[in-house]
Design a protein around this motif. Structure first.
Motif, PDB file in Angstrom:
ATOM      1  N   SER A   1      46.465 -52.914  74.850  1.00 29.84           N
ATOM      2  CA  SER A   1      45.906 -51.979  73.874  1.00 29.84           C
ATOM      3  C   SER A   1      46.303 -50.531  74.153  1.00 29.84           C
ATOM      4  O   SER A   1      46.159 -49.673  73.283  1.00 29.84           O
ATOM      5  N   TYR A   2      46.811 -50.258  75.343  1.00 32.46           N
ATOM      6  CA  TYR A   2      47.157 -48.894  75.727  1.00 32.46           C
ATOM      7  C   TYR A   2      48.585 -48.538  75.302  1.00 32.46           C
ATOM      8  O   TYR A   2      49.451 -49.421  75.189  1.00 32.46           O
TER       9      TYR A   2
ATOM     10  N   GLU B   1      41.785 -50.663  83.599  1.00 32.42           N
ATOM     11  CA  GLU B   1      40.773 -50.064  82.725  1.00 32.42           C
ATOM     12  C   GLU B   1      40.716 -48.541  82.906  1.00 32.42           C
ATOM     13  O   GLU B   1      40.188 -47.830  82.046  1.00 32.42           O
ATOM     14  N   ARG B   2      41.271 -48.027  84.001  1.00 28.91           N
ATOM     15  CA  ARG B   2      41.253 -46.594  84.267  1.00 28.91           C
ATOM     16  C   ARG B   2      42.555 -45.910  83.837  1.00 28.91           C
ATOM     17  O   ARG B   2      42.774 -44.723  84.108  1.00 28.91           O
ATOM     18  N   PHE B   3      43.405 -46.640  83.171  1.00 27.14           N
ATOM     19  CA  PHE B   3      44.693 -46.084  82.756  1.00 27.14           C
ATOM     20  C   PHE B   3      44.571 -44.760  81.995  1.00 27.14           C
ATOM     21  O   PHE B   3      45.356 -43.830  82.239  1.00 27.14           O
ATOM     22  N   PRO B   4      43.620 -44.590  81.070  1.00 24.53           N
ATOM     23  CA  PRO B   4      43.569 -43.341  80.303  1.00 24.53           C
ATOM     24  C   PRO B   4      43.169 -42.120  81.121  1.00 24.53           C
ATOM     25  O   PRO B   4      43.321 -40.980  80.650  1.00 24.53           O
TER      26      PRO B   4
ATOM     27  N   PHE C   1      47.396 -46.450  91.981  1.00 21.15           N
ATOM     28  CA  PHE C   1      47.645 -45.186  91.296  1.00 21.15           C
ATOM     29  C   PHE C   1      46.424 -44.718  90.508  1.00 21.15           C
ATOM     30  O   PHE C   1      46.207 -43.520  90.324  1.00 21.15           O
ATOM     31  N   PHE C   2      45.599 -45.671  90.054  1.00 20.68           N
ATOM     32  CA  PHE C   2      44.455 -45.320  89.213  1.00 20.68           C
ATOM     33  C   PHE C   2      43.116 -45.383  89.946  1.00 20.68           C
ATOM     34  O   PHE C   2      42.061 -45.395  89.304  1.00 20.68           O
ATOM     35  N   ILE C   3      43.145 -45.381  91.257  1.00 22.25           N
ATOM     36  CA  ILE C   3      41.896 -45.411  92.033  1.00 22.25           C
ATOM     37  C   ILE C   3      41.110 -44.120  91.757  1.00 22.25           C
ATOM     38  O   ILE C   3      41.704 -43.030  91.655  1.00 22.25           O
TER      39      ILE C   3
END
Length: 240
Positions: A138-139, A100-103, A68-70
């Motif tokens: 942390s997210y 790490e690309r969640f935001p 999903f975060f590619i």
């Protein structure tokens, strides 16, 4: 129920080496072009009678044929989030190796998370657990699960489980799959028991070691053999 808004993926960590979906010997080997699929709008699609094609109450495994975060999907993700928001009656599971690309492309109204979204972080060894999980925690995410799949070594998750709802463990599938050890699985189960976290042993993988003996397992029997161990701690939790 699966929803694949886009397809295509490529190696990002050690667990990807022999990916059953895109790795060596898979039917999709070499298909690493990330592109939208024909079911991009599946969550909001309707039948000829005007009813949703996906009935409410379903668990929707989201983007399990990619990530999903590619990065290649950055331009589509906002629209995907909007469709997820429009279906609060569905429970979306999103699993990633790119936490790490969640935001990136996070909805402006995300807050501490949507009630109908469960984010999962994959960790296959201790190094990646220690790298990814502090970031994961942390997210702002309301519902979190961890997937140790493929499980490649003994992992200590205990420092992170206080904020995790569920842990899934699975072995690696494929001709060149690496061994999954029963002791590694039970060790994680014990950690989950101590932390009062639900646990699901999803599959043994193609090579399953127990009491020093390595068993070659037919791909179609991996899930059944895992279930026969009786290790699951689900407490009524629905599985996708």
């Amino acid at each position: 129920m699966n929803w694949e808004p886009w397809s295509g993926c490529y190696k990002v960590s050690d667990g990807c080496t022999y990916c059953y979906f895109y790795g060596p010997y898979s039917k999709r080997h070499g298909q690493n072009t990330v592109q939208k699929t024909g079911e991009f709008d599946k969550p909001i699609a309707k039948t000829a009678k005007g009813t949703p094609k996906i009935q409410g109450g379903k668990i929707v495994a989201t983007c399990f044929a990619s990530d999903f975060f590619i990065p290649e999907a950055d331009e589509w993700r906002a629209e995907a989030w909007e469709m997820i928001k429009q279906r609060p009656d569905l429970d979306f599971l999103i699993l990633t190796k790119r936490i790490e690309r969640f935001p990136v492309s996070l909805p402006s109204d995300w807050g501490d998370g949507y009630d109908n979204v469960n984010i999962g972080c994959t960790v296959e060894n201790q190094s990646l657990a220690d790298q990814r999980l502090p970031l994961f925690l942390s997210y702002p995410i309301k519902r979190r699960f961890v997937a140790c799949a493929p499980l490649l070594e003994r992992i200590d998750l205990s420092p992170y489980l206080s904020e995790i709802e569920h842990v899934t463990v699975g072995g690696e599938t494929g001709r060149e799959a690496r061994i999954c050890d029963y002791d590694w699985v039970t060790d994680i189960r014990e950690q989950c028991t101590a932390a009062e976290v639900t646990f699901w042993f999803k599959n043994t993988g193609s090579f399953f070691r127990r009491e020093g003996v390595v068993q070659k397992v037919n791909p179609f029997k991996e899930t059944g053999l895992a279930k026969e161990t009786g290790l699951d701690i689900l407490n009524g939790k629905k599985l996708f």
